[in-house]
Structures are given as structure tokens and as C-alpha cells.
Design a protein around this motif. Structure first.
Motif: not given
Length: 460
Positions: A54-55, A58, A61-62
């Protein structure tokens, strides 16, 4: 043949877990620790890799939003139509960015491949959205509306997820390798710790194999041990004490039986020897048979009395005995010398014990008195305030003062070399039988010369 060959399979399958289970406590505890650690490691590994995945997503996505913000700076939405400004970063639009005016594509990579169709679908959905598509490799696409202006413009950016997934795979392999190392260390340390913890148990086992159950005075409770093993040692000491007590009781019972059976057995042997060495008339033969029968009956009574008294769960048999007839019968059975005097003071007395028990209580005291007396032995019975009292008196040497404290201890004799046979069991037996009936046997050190033993019994 096929049906027969299939029958043993379930039995073999049931036996497999038993064969795979370690046979030692150390191995079983180590296996339990290894299984517990493996489950814990599995949960932690799944949780860690899930959080890491998940990290990484993320972060991707950033990265896409940052690119979308950079591309949005090249879009002019102030006029009636969306216009793309010429910048030095136009090459970026050709690879991984799309600019839409509503659903109309303004700028983007050339071609009409599946990536462009995914970008078109994202642009058609108003708002900010992200999807992952496996198109010749994992791709992450995000749509970002361009803020401000009168026209609705959307920027879609794409990012190759291969490096992120490679990092996630590396983390997974590293965590699995770390789990394997941790499990190996946990198993080794558990075996070492359990082995050290069970070392006192092994020591206790080895020492117990060397100890004698009766003669040894060693105890497990005296060793320095952990609290749990100290409790186990106390339990084992209690079991050993009971075993020693039972063995001592059996030895005592065996000695008492042999001691009490010696007299009637000697009478039987003597009568048989006398009958064999000299011719006998019919009346003498009948008399010999009667003596042998009485001695055998006496032996049976002795065995029944002592065995019944030896059983802890058997209450004392109720009954009463007329004192004078019982004493006369005992004198006849023991063949005591003629210098014995039997005196009963007062009216006829009745003891609150069966005749066989009264005989067994009086017999050792009377035998000892006849054995050590010089001229006279007196057996006196009379009523006492607390019941019935019998005094056995003789004019022998008496009991040495230094030995009075050990007089009723099994196996102790004042002078083993005095020329008289005996095992030192008669007096303890008499006292034990009297106490089991609610009475007592004691020695009167004030009587001189000779010895005086006092028997107190309840009245019948």
C-alpha cells in the motif's frame, strides 16, 4: 487385490502424525514453539508486505499527481476553449500524459492502443480517479482535473509499476529469508532453553535410579530447583515416604507373623519328632493329633488377627473376652512353666476385645516374663478406674534404665547376646494391638526386683 491393497491406507495415514510427532518432551516443546513462531511470523510477514504494498502504491499515486500538476501548468483554461501551451516539456506528453477538454483528447501519446483507451475511460469519469492496468506490464493511471478557468480540462498521467513491484518482491523475499533465519534461531534457542530447564529432571531421574526406596534417606526436596520442579520434588518425596512406609509395614508384618507363629510351629515340630522317635498308643496318637490341631488352629487365629489389624481400612473387630478362661487357654498353648501364677481380683472380668486379640496382646509379655524370670511369674488381672488392667510381673533382671526409651521400638533388644532367641518384635506388637483396641501397654520402671508390664484395655 485392488480392494485389499487400499485398506491399509487409512491406518497408515492415521499413523503418520504419530510418527512425525517427536517422542521427547524437549522435541515436542520445541515443535510447539516452532509452530507458534511460524504462525506469528506468517501473520507479521503478511501484514508487513501488505502495508509495504500500500505504501508503494501510495508513492506511485503521489508521483502521478506530481506529474499531473506539472502538466496542468501547460494547460490554459481561461478562454472559451482549453488550450495547450507550448513548453520545453512537450516530450513528456508523447509518453505518459494525456490532456482532455471534457472527453475530447487534446494532447497525448500517438496511436490508439489499449493504454489510450484506459486514459479515455478515466477522462470520461469526472473527478480524480486511479486504476491499475496490466498492459504489456503493470501500469498505474490517474486522472486529475485542471483547477480554475471556465473550461473543464482533465490531465491523465501513467506510470510504469515494474520498479515498485520489484521493490515489493524484494521486500517479500527478504522478509521470508528473515523469517527462516528467525525460525531457525527460535527453534535452536528453544531446544537449548528447554534442555537446560529439563536438566534437573534428568538429574532427578538418574538419582532416583540409584537410590534405595527403603534404606536411602535422600529426598528430592533438598535440591536447589525452580519452583515448579520443587513442587514436583515435594510430590515425589511424599510418594517415596508412602512407599517406604508401606515397605516398612510389610516388613514389620512379616516379622510379627514369623515371631508369633514360631511357638505353635515349634510345638507341631516337637510333637511330630516325639511321635516318630517313640512308639505311641492309640490314645497318645489321638493326643498328639489334638495338640497339632490346636497349634494349627492357633496359627490360623494368629494370621487372621494380625492380617486384620494390618489392614488400615478394616475396623477393629467388635467382641469381648472373658479374661480368666482366655488367660488359662493362653497358658496351656504356651506351655509356660509351673511357677506361673494367674490371679484375678474381684468378680469375673470381661475385656472389650475378642479372645484372639487378647491372647496376642498378653502372649509376648508373658513369654518374655517366663524367659527371664528366676523363680516366679505373676499374671494379675483386676478392674481399674479406666477399664481393665493386667499386670505381668517377674523376678528377673529387669530392663536396663538406658534401654527403657527403646523398649517398644521394633527390632531392638537390650542384650542380643543373652542366649535367648527373639527379634525384638513382641513388645511393639503387643502395644500396637492394644492401642488399636483403645488400650495401652507400658512398662513400670519403679517395680523391683524384676520387671512389670501393665496392660490397660476397655471392659466388655
Amino acid at each position: 487385490m485392488t480392494a485389499l491393497s487400499r485398506r491399509p491406507a487409512p491406518r497408515i495415514l492415521r499413523a503418520l502424525p504419530q510418527r512425525l510427532t517427536p517422542r521427547t518432551l524437549r522435541g515436542r516443546l520445541s515443535l510447539v514453539a516452532l509452530t507458534t513462531a511460524a504462525l506469528l511470523m506468517l501473520v507479521l510477514t503478511v501484514a508487513f508486505n501488505s502495508v509495504a504494498g500500500h505504501r508503494l502504491q501510495h508513492q506511485a499515486d503521489d508521483e502521478l499527481r506530481t506529474r499531473a500538476a506539472a502538466v496542468a501548468t501547460t494547460v490554459d483554461t481561461g478562454g472559451p476553449a482549453v488550450r495547450v501551451l507550448e513548453t520545453s516539456h512537450d516530450a513528456l506528453l508523447d509518453t505518459n500524459a494525456w490532456i482532455y477538454d471534457g472527453r475530447r483528447l487534446l494532447e497525448g501519446p500517438p496511436g490508439d492502443g489499449p493504454v489510450n483507451r484506459v486514459a479515455d475511460a478515466l477522462a470520461a469519469r469526472s473527478g480524480q480517479h486511479c486504476v491499475t492496468a496490466d498492459l504489456h506490464g503493470p501500469l498505474r493511471l490517474c486522472s486529475q482535473p485542471v483547477p480554475g478557468g471556465r473550461s473543464a480540462a482533465t490531465v491523465v498521467t501513467a506510470l510504469d509499476l515494474s520498479p515498485y513491484r520489484s521493490s515489493a518482491h524484494t521486500l517479500l523475499m527478504g522478509s521470508l529469508a528473515l523469517d527462516a533465519i528467525m525460525l531457525a534461531c527460535a527453534y535452536g534457542l528453544t531446544r537449548l532453553a528447554v534442555g537446560r530447564a529439563l536438566r534437573p529432571v534428568r538429574t532427578m531421574t538418574e538419582q532416583a535410579a540409584l537410590w534405595s526406596a527403603v534404606a536411602s534417606g535422600e529426598r528430592f526436596g533438598g535440591m536447589r530447583q525452580p519452583a515448579e520442579l520443587a513442587a514436583l520434588g515435594a510430590s515425589l518425596d511424599s510418594i517415596l515416604d508412602r512407599i517406604r512406609s508401606v515397605l516398612r509395614h510389610e516388613r514389620q508384618l512379616t516379622g510379627e507373623l514369623s515371631h508369633e507363629l514360631r511357638t505353635p510351629l515349634s510345638r507341631i515340630v516337637a510333637e511330630l519328632d516325639w511321635w516318630r522317635t517313640r512308639p505311641r498308643t492309640a490314645d497318645q496318637t489321638r493326643a498328639t493329633h489334638q495338640i497339632i490341631g490346636d497349634a494349627a488352629e492357633s496359627m490360623r487365629t494368629i494370621c487372621d488377627t494380625l492380617l486384620a489389624d494390618a489392614r488400615e481400612d478394616t475396623p477393629t473387630a467388635p467382641g469381648s473376652a472373658e479374661v480368666l478362661p482366655t488367660l488359662h487357654r493362653l497358658v496351656e498353648l504356651l506351655h509356660v512353666p509351673s511357677h506361673l501364677t494367674v490371679v484375678v481380683d474381684g468378680p469375673p472380668l470381661t475385656a472389650g476385645v475378642p479372645p484372639a486379640r487378647l491372647e496376642r496382646i498378653v502372649s509376648p509379655l508373658l513369654t518374655n516374663a517366663c524367659r527371664y524370670a528366676r523363680t516366679t511369674v505373676t499374671l494379675r488381672a483386676h478392674r481399674a478406674p479406666d477399664g481393665l488392667r493386667l499386670d505381668v510381673l517377674d523376678d528377673g533382671p529387669g530392663v536396663p534404665p538406658a534401654f527403657i526409651g527403646q523398649l517398644f521400638e521394633p527390632g531392638r533388644r537390650a542384650n542380643p547376646g543373652d542366649g535367648h532367641t527373639g527379634a525384638g518384635l513382641g513388645l511393639p506388637l503387643a502395644r500396637r494391638l492394644a492401642r488399636s483396641a483403645g488400650g495401652e501397654v507400658s512398662y513400670d520402671p519403679g517395680h523391683t526386683p524384676g520387671a512389670q508390664f501393665v496392660i490397660t484395655l476397655p471392659t466388655g
